[in-house]
Design a protein around this motif. Structure first.
Motif, mmCIF file in Angstrom:
data_model
loop_
_atom_site.group_PDB
_atom_site.id
_atom_site.type_symbol
_atom_site.label_atom_id
_atom_site.label_comp_id
_atom_site.label_asym_id
_atom_site.label_seq_id
_atom_site.Cartn_x
_atom_site.Cartn_y
_atom_site.Cartn_z
ATOM 1 N N UNK A 508 -11.340 -6.975 2.615
ATOM 2 C CA UNK A 508 -10.703 -6.120 0.797
ATOM 3 C C UNK A 508 -11.357 -4.820 0.365
ATOM 4 N N UNK A 509 -11.398 -3.974 0.477
ATOM 5 C CA UNK A 509 -11.752 -2.643 -0.267
ATOM 6 C C UNK A 509 -10.741 -1.783 -1.248
ATOM 7 N N UNK A 510 -11.890 -1.120 -1.826
ATOM 8 C CA UNK A 510 -10.570 0.256 -2.149
ATOM 9 C C UNK A 510 -11.145 1.104 -2.038
ATOM 10 N N UNK A 511 -10.755 2.527 -2.070
ATOM 11 C CA UNK A 511 -11.053 3.312 -2.628
ATOM 12 C C UNK A 511 -10.077 4.992 -3.588
ATOM 13 N N UNK A 512 -11.518 5.870 -4.454
ATOM 14 C CA UNK A 512 -10.598 6.009 -5.398
ATOM 15 C C UNK A 512 -10.569 7.806 -5.925
ATOM 16 N N UNK A 513 -10.155 8.436 -5.014
ATOM 17 C CA UNK A 513 -9.589 9.145 -4.461
ATOM 18 C C UNK A 513 -9.141 9.923 -5.683
ATOM 19 N N UNK A 514 -9.121 11.598 -5.765
ATOM 20 C CA UNK A 514 -9.618 12.529 -6.810
ATOM 21 C C UNK A 514 -8.013 12.867 -7.077
ATOM 22 N N UNK A 515 -7.629 12.736 -8.783
ATOM 23 C CA UNK A 515 -6.605 13.676 -8.848
ATOM 24 C C UNK A 515 -6.507 13.896 -10.738
ATOM 25 N N UNK A 516 -5.840 15.050 -11.389
ATOM 26 C CA UNK A 516 -6.342 15.725 -12.083
ATOM 27 C C UNK A 516 -6.088 15.190 -13.683
ATOM 28 N N UNK A 517 -5.306 13.851 -13.346
ATOM 29 C CA UNK A 517 -4.818 13.563 -13.974
ATOM 30 C C UNK A 517 -5.351 12.291 -15.269
#
Length: 725
Positions: A508-517
Motif C-alpha cells: 500500500x502506497x500513497x502519492x501526493x501530487x501538487x495542485x493549486x486548489x
C-alpha cells in the motif's frame, strides 16, 4: 478568593522575547529548541487563582469551568464541565462554562502542542487533565473542612457542592475562604469510575442550548463596537491569481463605503454596514494577474490522478509506503478483483460562513471571533503587526459549525481582517464578513482523491494479497506541525485496517501530487474516503465469495484480532433486528479518532428515484461515555453530514474556477431527507476517544452496500446523485 485567570499587559519585552519575535518574523525554521507552547505564549503573562487555570469558584459557590476548547456545535462544553463537576462533586445545576483565553503554554491541546480544537480530541485530551483539576479542588475543600471541624479528612464527604463530616456541613461558598488558602495537591486521588454519579448519565446535557435558542449566545456577526467598520473582500476567480490593478471609482460612490484597499488576498471594501460593503464590492472593477493561477478543471485533475495511480504520472513523483507485509513481488495465485474509486472536492458548508473582528489600537491587537486554533491565529497575526505572539489577545466566541474549515495553517480570513484593520488605522475596529459564495469560491476543500485497489483472493474467497494506491493532495504540506515522511491524513483509515492485518501480502502506497486548489481537513479527514474504499470493497469481496457480509467481516476481524470492531458490529446488528419491508440493508464498520463505529443502514430504492435512507442503527465504542445524550447527537449529526456528502456533495472546477456558489448548486441534505438514527454505546472502561467525527465516514459505504445488496452495481464514484451546475 475567587479562582480566576488574569492577563497582564507585558511591561516590555525581554532580550529573549526580542530574539523570539525576530525568529517568528523570519519563519518557524529558526525556532529550533523552543517548545511550541512556550514560544507562542511569549508576551502573555498569567496569574491564576487558588483553583488553577481550569476552575473558577465565585463567592456564592457557583463553579465555572474554563474550557480550552471552542464550542462550534459539537457540545463539548457540557462534557468538559461534567468531567470537572464529577471529580469536584459540584452541583451540576450551578456549573457554568467559560472560554479560556489564548495562552498555549497553559491551554494547549495535549495531542497537538498548540491551543486548538480538532481531531475529535476535546474530551480525550482533557480527560485526565480536568479530572485532576476537579479532584484537586475537591481535596482543597475537604482539607479546609477537616481542619475547621477537627474531623479526619477520610471522614469528609462532598455532594452537590456541600461538604459534610462529623455531623457538620457547609457549602462551597461558606468554605471558600479557607479552601482558597490550601495548596492544591500535585497528584490528587481520582474517583473509581464505578462510583461516577454524573458522567455517563443523561443528566449531562448541553449548557448552551437556551442561550443559542433565545439569541443570547454571542457569535462573530453579533460583535458591535463604536466606530465599527464592516469589510468584504473581492477574491480572485481562480486560485493563485493576484491583483493586477483595480478601479474603485464606482465602489466609492456607494453610500456608506468608507474606503477601498488592496490586501495580499484581494481588494477590500470598507463600509459603515454589511450591505454597503457588499454593494461597493459588486461595483469594483478588478483586473487579475493569473500567471500563477490554477487553470485545470476538476475532471482534468482527476484524470491526472488516475494516470498517476496507473504508473503514468511524472517520474519524479514520490510514492510513500503506508502499509507493507509479505513479498509484494511474488506471484500470488487466485482470482483477482480490481477496483478504482474517485472522490470529489467537498466544501465544509458551515451554517455560519467565515468572519472575524479585529482592532489594532495603542500597540495592542485584539481579535474577537470563533478561533479554532488560537495559537496559529496568534502567530499569523503577530507576523503582520510585528508583535509577540502571546500578546495577541483573542476572545473566542461560539461558532456556527466548522468541520475543520476554521483551522487553516494560514489563518486565511483572520489574516485578511488583520490586514484590513492595519490599513484602516486610527484604532478603528473592523469586522470582516464572508458570504457563503465567498467561502464556496475562495475557501478550502476536502481534496479530490483516487484509490486503485487490486485484491487477490485465496481459495476460500478471503484476501491473500492486497495492492493499494492512493493519489491525493497533501493537507499537511506547509503545516507548522512536523509531518514526517508520510502525510497521515491522506491514509488514515486504510493504514492499520484490520482487513490489511488479516491479509498475508500487502503493498500500500500513497502519492501526493501538487495542485493549486487549497485543501484542508474536512470532518473525519482521511476517513472520508478510506472508510468508503475499505468497506465497499469488503462487501464486494464477500459477495464474490458467496458469503454474508457480516460473517465475512467477522472472519477477518477474528483473524486480525480486531475485538472492538467485532463488538461494535455485533451490537449494531443485534439492535437493528430484521430489515423492514421494502428496504435494502447495508453495513459498514470503521475506526477513526480512536473510536470504532458500526452502522446498519436501511435504504429505500424505488425505481427511478434517488436512494432514501430510512433508518440507521449505529454502535460506537468510544471508551467512557461522558455524555450519552451528546454522543447520540453527534452520531445523528455526523451521519447526516456524511450522508449529505455521499448523496450530493461535489465541488467542481471549470478551467480552475469553482462552479458552485450556494446551496442551490451545492446540494445538502434537507430535514425531510434525514433518516431515523438509533445510537448504542459499547460499554467500555477505557479513556474516552473521539465522537465528533467517527460517525461521518461510515454512512456512505453502509448506503453503498445496501444498494449492492439490492442488486445495484458498485458505486465507484461519489456522490451517488450527481447534478448539473
Amino acid at each position: 478568593m475567587n479562582a480566576h485567570v488574569k492577563l497582564d499587559a507585558p511591561q516590555g519585552p525581554s532580550r529573549r522575547d526580542v530574539l523570539v519575535v525576530g525568529a517568528v518574523m523570519a519563519g518557524s525554521s529558526l525556532l529550533v529548541g523552543c517548545s511550541v507552547g512556550e514560544l507562542l505564549s511569549v508576551g502573555a503573562k498569567t496569574e491564576f487563582g487558588a483553583f488553577g487555570p481550569f476552575i473558577k469558584i465565585a463567592e456564592d459557590g457557583a463553579v465555572t469551568v474554563i474550557s480550552k476548547h471552542i464550542e462550534f456545535g459539537q457540545g463539548n462544553h457540557a462534557g468538559l464541565a461534567a468531567i470537572v463537576a464529577e471529580e469536584l462533586d459540584a452541583d451540576w445545576a450551578k456549573v457554568k462554562v467559560e472560554q479560556a483565553p489564548a495562552i498555549a503554554k497553559v491551554y494547549a491541546n495535549l495531542g497537538m502542542g498548540v491551543q486548538g480544537t480538532g481531531g475529535s480530541t476535546a474530551i480525550s485530551n482533557s480527560w485526565e487533565q480536568l479530572r485532576k483539576a476537579g479532584a484537586g479542588a475537591r481535596a482543597m475543600f475537604v482539607q479546609a473542612a477537616a481542619a475547621k471541624w477537627s474531623v479526619p479528612a477520610d471522614q469528609i464527604t462532598v455532594k452537590d457542592s456541600i461538604v459534610s463530616g462529623g455531623g457538620k456541613s457547609a457549602t462551597f461558598a461558606e468554605l471558600l475562604p479557607d479552601a482558597a488558602k490550601i495548596t492544591p495537591p500535585e497528584s490528587p486521588t481520582l474517583k473509581d469510575p464505578k462510583t461516577f454519579t454524573l458522567i455517563g448519565t443523561d443528566r449531562v446535557r448541553r449548557k448552551d442550548s437556551r442561550a443559542k435558542s433565545t439569541g443570547e449566545a454571542r457569535f462573530t456577526i453579533d460583535v458591535k463596537a463604536e466606530d465599527l467598520i464592516t469589510a468584504m473582500v473581492a477574491h480572485a476567480p481562480r486560485f493563485g491569481a493576484k491583483v493586477k490593478s483595480f478601479d474603485a471609482t464606482e465602489a466609492k460612490k456607494v453610500a456608506g463605503v468608507i474606503d477601498v484597499v488592496e490586501i495580499p488576498s484581494g481588494v477590500a471594501v470598507l463600509a459603515d454596514n454589511t450591505w454597503a460593503a457588499r454593494q461597493g464590492r459588486d461595483a469594483l472593477k478588478v483586473e487579475w494577474d493569473e500567471t500563477e493561477a490554477e487553470k485545470r478543471g476538476s475532471e482534468q485533475l482527476m484524470a491526472e490522478f488516475r494516470d498517476i495511480a496507473a504508473g503514468k504520472g511524472p517520474t519524479d513523483l514520490k510514492w510513500t509506503p503506508f502499509d507493507s507485509k509479505g513479498d509484494a513481488a511474488a506471484k500470488v495465485e487466485g482470482e483477482t478483483v480490481e477496483l478504482a474509486y474517485d472522490f470529489p472536492y467537498l466544501a465544509h458548508a458551515t451554517m455560519e460562513p467565515m468572519n472575524c473582528a479585529a482592532q489594532i489600537k495603542d500597540g495592542k491587537t485584539r481579535l474577537t471571533f470563533a478561533s479554532q486554533i488560537p495559537t496559529v491565529d496568534q502567530l499569523n497575526t503577530a507576523k503582520i503587526v510585528t508583535a509577540l505572539p502571546g500578546s495577541i489577545e483573542i476572545e473566542t466566541l461560539f461558532a456556527g459549525g466548522s468541520f475543520g474549515r476554521r483551522a487553516t495553517f494560514q489563518s486565511d480570513y483572520v489574516v485578511e481582517c488583520v490586514h484590513i484593520a492595519k490599513k484602516a488605522g486610527k484604532g478603528r475596529p473592523v469586522k470582516l464578513v464572508w458570504t457563503r459564495e465567498d467561502d464556496m469560491h475562495a475557501g478550502y476543500f476536502r481534496p479530490i482523491v483516487h484509490h486503485a485497489v487490486k485484491v487477490t483472493l485465496d481459495k476460500d474467497g478471503y484476501p491473500a494479497a492486497w495492492r493499494h494506491r492512493i493519489v491525493t493532495q497533501s493537507i499537511m504540506k506547509g503545516s507548522p506541525m512536523p509531518m514526517g515522511e508520510l502525510d497521515e491524513t491522506a491514509v488514515e483509515g486504510a493504514k492499520g485496517s484490520p482487513y490489511l492485518k488479516a491479509t498475508p501480502v500487502v503493498d500500500a502506497q500513497v502519492a501526493l501530487p501538487e495542485a493549486g486548489v487549497p485543501v484542508l481537513w474536512w470532518r473525519s479527514v482521511g476517513a472520508t474516503h478510506t472508510a468508503y474504499v475499505m468497506e465497499h470493497t469488503i462487501d464486494q469481496l464477500a459477495r464474490k465469495a458467496g458469503k454474508d457480509p457480516v460473517a465475512y467481516r467477522r472472519a477477518l476481524y477474528e483473524k486480525a484480532g480486531a475485538k472492538r470492531h467485532l463488538a461494535a458490529m455485533d451490537l449494531a446488528v443485534e439492535k437493528a433486528g430484521a430489515a423492514p419491508a421494502g428496504a435494502s440493508r447495508g453495513i459498514a464498520v470503521h475506526e477513526s479518532f480512536g473510536s470504532v463505529v458500526a452502522q446498519v443502514a436501511d435504504v429505500a430504492l424505488a425505481e427511478g428515484a434517488e436512494p432514501r435512507v430510512v433508518k440507521v442503527v449505529t454502535a460506537i465504542d468510544c471508551g467512557v461515555a461522558v455524555s450519552p445524550d451528546q454522543i447520540a447527537a453527534q452520531m445523528e449529526g455526523g451521519i447526516c453530514y456524511g450522508l449529505s456528502a455521499a448523496l450530493y456533495g461535489e465541488v467542481t472546477l471549470k478551467d480552475g474556477a469553482v462552479e458552485q456558489s450556494n446551496f442551490d448548486s451545492y446540494r445538502v441534505l434537507r430535514i425531510n431527507e434525514a433518516p431515523v438514527v438509533e445510537t448504542h454505546v459499547v460499554p467500555s472502561g477505557n479513556a474516552p476517544s473521539g465522537v465528533g467525527e467517527p460517525g461521518t465516514p461510515v454512512i456512505a459505504p453502509a448506503v453503498a452496500n445496501a444498494m449492492l445488496a439490492a442488486g445495484k452495481p458498485a458505486v465507484l464514484r461519489l456522490p451517488f446523485v450527481r447534478q448539473a451546475v
